[in-house]
Write a protein that holds these residues in place. Structure first.
Motif, PDB file in Angstrom:
ATOM      1  N   UNK A   1      -6.236  22.816  49.200  1.00 22.09           N
ATOM      2  CA  UNK A   1      -5.130  21.857  49.091  1.00 22.09           C
ATOM      3  C   UNK A   1      -5.466  20.741  48.100  1.00 22.09           C
ATOM      4  N   UNK A   2      -6.693  20.235  48.154  1.00 18.31           N
ATOM      5  CA  UNK A   2      -7.119  19.178  47.228  1.00 18.31           C
ATOM      6  C   UNK A   2      -7.108  19.677  45.791  1.00 18.31           C
ATOM      7  N   UNK A   3      -7.511  20.931  45.617  1.00 16.65           N
ATOM      8  CA  UNK A   3      -7.503  21.536  44.266  1.00 16.65           C
ATOM      9  C   UNK A   3      -6.066  21.652  43.748  1.00 16.65           C
ATOM     10  N   UNK A   4      -5.159  22.081  44.659  1.00 16.68           N
ATOM     11  CA  UNK A   4      -3.748  22.233  44.269  1.00 16.68           C
ATOM     12  C   UNK A   4      -3.137  20.874  43.900  1.00 16.68           C
TER      13      UNK A   4
ATOM     14  N   UNK B   1       2.909  27.510  51.221  1.00 13.77           N
ATOM     15  CA  UNK B   1       3.055  26.318  52.061  1.00 13.77           C
ATOM     16  C   UNK B   1       1.808  26.049  52.897  1.00 13.77           C
ATOM     17  N   UNK B   2       1.048  27.114  53.196  1.00 10.04           N
ATOM     18  CA  UNK B   2      -0.166  26.928  54.019  1.00 10.04           C
ATOM     19  C   UNK B   2      -1.304  26.267  53.227  1.00 10.04           C
TER      20      UNK B   2
ATOM     21  N   UNK C   1      -2.130  30.535  44.595  1.00  6.23           N
ATOM     22  CA  UNK C   1      -1.242  31.689  44.358  1.00  6.23           C
ATOM     23  C   UNK C   1      -0.508  31.488  43.040  1.00  6.23           C
ATOM     24  N   UNK C   2      -0.433  32.576  42.258  1.00  8.15           N
ATOM     25  CA  UNK C   2       0.284  32.507  40.976  1.00  8.15           C
ATOM     26  C   UNK C   2       1.545  33.360  41.031  1.00  8.15           C
TER      27      UNK C   2
END
Length: 260
Positions: free
Chosen positions: A10-13, A224-225, A230-231
């Motif tokens: 999540x932090x990376x996203x 969402x998780x 995901x690409x």
């Protein structure tokens, strides 16, 4: 000894989407400038080229005027010689000497005629080059005025955006350091392959941002998780969920406002 905290997906996203928002803002600023810097550069080159041409034309004029001066001096010398030879004819002892002096006078008269012909040609060249100089000066003034206007336009935009752009580029570099190199390289590769420079996009109405291809509900749930990156299988873009996108947009908008 404290262990190094592992960065979550999540932090990376979030970091990737923040980087995208910063780079997109830089793109916006550069789009506002558009072709202006290139236009200014082309005009500067054109003005420099016209100035060089003018200098050459003026130098040519000086050479022609110098040639006219030389021819006029030559005429005066020939006239002086004619006078001298004519005076000498009064004191000759025989026809041979007289004829010899007559030939010299004739030669000098031909020299005068030739010099006068050259002067006429040179004057025609001066007239022609003067017209070209006049036209070039008029065109140059018009181009200078156009350049001044474009330069002023560019300076105005630069004054408004340069500070923000520099700050954004600094932030972009800072955010890149927060993300592992592999992901940054993938982001840059995707960004360079897509038309609008969007490498990270949110899911909008069940499709990836800016695309019409629907994302299956199962994949939307995975996005969402925030458990893995995901690409989009069609565009190759990295996908984030709308909620994360909204949160980061608000956060970055506040940061952008402070930069202006």
């Amino acid at each position: 000894m404290a262990t190094k905290t592992e960065t979550t997906v999540e932090e990376k996203l979030r970091a990737l989407y923040d980087l995208q928002l910063i780079d997109s803002r830089v793109d916006e600023i550069r789009n506002v400038r558009g072709e202006l810097p290139l236009e200014v550069e082309d005009l500067e080159d054109e003005v420099a080229g016209m100035n060089t041409r003018l200098d050459k034309l003026k130098a040519d004029l000086e050479v022609i005027e110098e040639s006219i001066k030389e021819k006029k001096n030559g005429i005066e010398e020939s006239k002086s010689l004619i006078k001298k030879y004519t005076a000498q004819q009064d004191n000759v002892r025989n026809n041979r000497e007289y004829n010899s002096l007559s030939k010299e006078v004739e030669f000098q008269e031909l020299e005068i005629q030739l010099a006068e012909k050259h002067i006429k040609e040179f004057k025609a060249q001066i007239e022609q080059k003067s017209i070209v100089i006049e036209e070039t000066v008029a065109r140059l003034e018009a181009r200078k005025e156009h350049l001044k206007h474009k330069q002023s336009e560019l300076n105005e935009i630069l004054a408004e955006t340069e500070k923000e752009e520099k700050a954004l580029i600094k932030e972009s570099e800072k955010f890149e350091k927060k993300i592992e190199e592999r992901l940054v390289n993938a982001y840059k590769r995707i960004r360079s392959n897509v038309k609008n420079g969007l490498a990270v996009v949110p899911v909008e109405r069940g499709a990836s941002g800016g695309s019409f291809f629907t994302i299956p509900p199962q994949v939307q749930m995975e996005i969402a998780s925030r458990k893995k990156i995901i690409t989009d299988e069609h565009s190759g873009r990295i996908l984030v969920d709308p909620e994360l996108a909204t949160e980061e947009q608000e956060k970055m908008e506040a940061m952008f406002a402070k930069m202006k």
